[in-house]
Design an enzyme around this catalytic site. Structure first.
Site, PDB file in Angstrom:
ATOM      1  N   TRP A 105      27.612  39.255  30.889  1.00  0.00           N
ATOM      2  CA  TRP A 105      28.607  40.130  31.524  1.00  0.00           C
ATOM      3  C   TRP A 105      29.722  39.335  32.177  1.00  0.00           C
ATOM      4  CZ3 TRP A 105      28.762  44.445  29.298  1.00  0.00           C
ATOM      5  CH2 TRP A 105      27.594  45.037  28.833  1.00  0.00           C
ATOM      6  N   ASP A 174      30.824  41.666  40.435  1.00  0.00           N
ATOM      7  CA  ASP A 174      30.278  42.738  39.617  1.00  0.00           C
ATOM      8  C   ASP A 174      28.844  42.983  40.097  1.00  0.00           C
ATOM      9  OD1 ASP A 174      29.105  44.335  37.695  1.00  0.00           O
ATOM     10  OD2 ASP A 174      29.699  43.103  35.982  1.00  0.00           O
ATOM     11  N   LYS A 198      23.029  52.466  36.587  1.00  0.00           N
ATOM     12  CA  LYS A 198      21.766  51.754  36.753  1.00  0.00           C
ATOM     13  C   LYS A 198      21.088  52.192  38.044  1.00  0.00           C
ATOM     14  CE  LYS A 198      24.280  48.614  34.134  1.00  0.00           C
ATOM     15  NZ  LYS A 198      23.518  48.479  32.929  1.00  0.00           N
TER      16      LYS A 198
HETATM   17  N1  PMP Z   1      28.423  44.491  34.224  1.00  0.00           N
HETATM   18  C1  PMP Z   1      27.076  44.532  34.230  1.00  0.00           C
HETATM   19  C2  PMP Z   1      26.335  43.640  35.159  1.00  0.00           C
HETATM   20  C3  PMP Z   1      26.412  45.402  33.370  1.00  0.00           C
HETATM   21  O1  PMP Z   1      25.078  45.439  33.346  1.00  0.00           O
HETATM   22  C4  PMP Z   1      27.155  46.237  32.509  1.00  0.00           C
HETATM   23  C5  PMP Z   1      26.522  47.250  31.590  1.00  0.00           C
HETATM   24  N2  PMP Z   1      25.266  47.097  31.213  1.00  0.00           N
HETATM   25  C6  PMP Z   1      28.549  46.143  32.522  1.00  0.00           C
HETATM   26  C7  PMP Z   1      29.142  45.272  33.408  1.00  0.00           C
HETATM   27  C8  PMP Z   1      29.396  46.961  31.615  1.00  0.00           C
HETATM   28  O2  PMP Z   1      29.393  48.247  32.062  1.00  0.00           O
HETATM   29  P1  PMP Z   1      29.906  49.475  31.202  1.00  0.00           P
HETATM   30  O3  PMP Z   1      29.011  49.594  30.038  1.00  0.00           O
HETATM   31  O4  PMP Z   1      29.812  50.583  32.186  1.00  0.00           O
HETATM   32  O5  PMP Z   1      31.310  49.172  30.810  1.00  0.00           O
END
Ligand code: PMP
Length: 367
Positions: A105, A174, A198
């Site tokens: 991520w 994040d 989550k």
């Molecule tokens: N950051 C983290 C730590 C994530 O776990 C995720 C999604 N699993 C995201 C960003 C991306 O999020 P989204 O799918 O809502 O764009």
């Protein structure tokens, strides 16, 4: 009728049952309006109460200081990978930002930011993301507009146990997969964001907490819905907000409060994750944790079955047997393989213990 499953998904993930029941109860007639929340105008007084309460609850639960603004955005965590550089890259003339890359991520966030400025990855490149490097190894640029990191890498299962020191450079985090799983000192951050799906709600809304003095530096071509200053100035309602998602988020926040807040969430998440990690550590190598113990995530527990690289047949059997016991989504992310048990706030200690007991039994039968 199918029973409710025990859901170990990394997200969208389990919601507290009482939240779902409340939403069900209010579905056709919210607060005596004769409408569902989905049908309410985002400018109505009923919805205004919902969004204001959600904002206040985020503020109360996380103890957000008064010089921080809270907004609710669409576009997910990924949307914020763009919104952050669009809003903050111009804080300093050099248009550069530091990224701590500890998993998929943060790597994606860094790649997206390259569209808008110069990105400096401050830590040594890792072949696999199985650790969080020591702070002393970060090569931070004092001229960076901001420093970005991901507090919990959902796919790899590494979690920061410290807040990086940036010597005055705004810190962006994040927290998509661990927000509200423990208290945090918000004053250490410039911007924090988290997709809700989550720990705090359902997909479609992202909570963004921004220090006031960082507003007003957006790139002129920033899409207006992503302009933090515009959304702050309009109480997240410059355009139609994801109303139902904000309502569900609000119900989850009330639930967190009733449970005892983030202090309680932290106790529970430590208990749940420790009991699963103990199974790995006491399995004589049958289960193998893939992450260095000092940065193991309390939220996402990755492991292999049958050896450090995993035994394909045993892992398949493990998933099948788990599914017979109503436990789902234990398969690891396709990019890393193996298993991953996600233990977010809504997953109960009892449910975690069902997994623990199953894992012990499965080992006895298959080792
Ligand atoms: N950051 C983290 C730590 C994530 O776990 C995720 C999604 N699993 C995201 C960003 C991306 O999020 P989204 O799918 O809502 O764009």
């Amino acid at each position: 009728e199918a029973p409710r499953v025990i859901n170990f998904s990394a997200g969208p993930a389990k919601l507290p049952e009482s939240v779902l029941e409340k939403a069900q109860h209010e579905m056709l007639n919210y607060n005596n309006t004769g409408q569902s929340v989905m049908e309410l105008s985002h400018r109505s007084s009923d919805f205004t109460k919902i969004i204001n309460a959600a904002e206040k609850d985020v503020r109360d639960i996380l103890n957000v200081p008064s010089n921080y603004k809270i907004i609710f955005q669409q576009g997910g965590g990924t949307g914020q990978f763009s919104a952050v550089p669009l809003n903050l890259m111009g804080l300093k003339e050099g248009h550069c930002a530091d990224y701590i890359v500890t998993g998929s991520w943060s790597a994606k966030a860094a790649k997206e930011a390259e569209k808008y400025g110069k990105v400096n990855v401050v830590n040594p490149k890792m072949d696999k993301y199985t650790t969080i490097p020591q702070e002393s190894t970060f090569n931070l640029n004092p001229e960076a507009s901001y420093v970005f990191y991901c507090a919990n890498e959902t796919i790899h299962g590494v979690e920061f146990q410290y807040i990086p020191e940036t010597n005055g450079v705004p810190l962006v985090c994040d927290m998509s997969s661990n927000m509200m799983s423990r208290p945090v000192d918000i004053s250490k951050f410039g911007v924090i964001f988290a997709g809700a799906q989550k720990n705090i709600g359902c997909a479609g809304v992202t909570v963004v907490i921004i220090r006031e003095d960082l507003l007003g530096h957006a790139h002129p071509k920033t899409p207006i819905t992503f302009d933090y200053k515009v959304q702050v100035g309009n109480n997240s309602l410059y355009n139609t907000a994801p109303t139902y998602n904000i309502y569900i988020l609000g119900l989850v926040l009330q639930w967190v409060k009733c449970q005892g807040g983030v202090e309680r969430m932290e106790q529970l998440s430590s208990m749940k994750s420790k009991s699963v990690y103990d199974v790995l550590d006491n399995s004589n190598g049958f289960y193998c944790g893939t992450i260095e113990p000092h940065c193991r995530s309390r939220m996402n527990v990755p492991f292999r079955v049958g050896g450090p690289e995993g035994d394909e047949a045993l892992e398949k059997k493990f998933l099948e047997e788990a599914s017979k016991r109503n436990m789902i989504s234990l398969k690891g992310h396709r990019s890393v393989g193996g298993m991953r048990a996600s233990l977010y706030n809504a997953l109960t200690v009892e449910e975690a213990m069902v997994l623990v007991n199953f894992m012990n039994e499965f080992r006895e039968q298959n080792q």
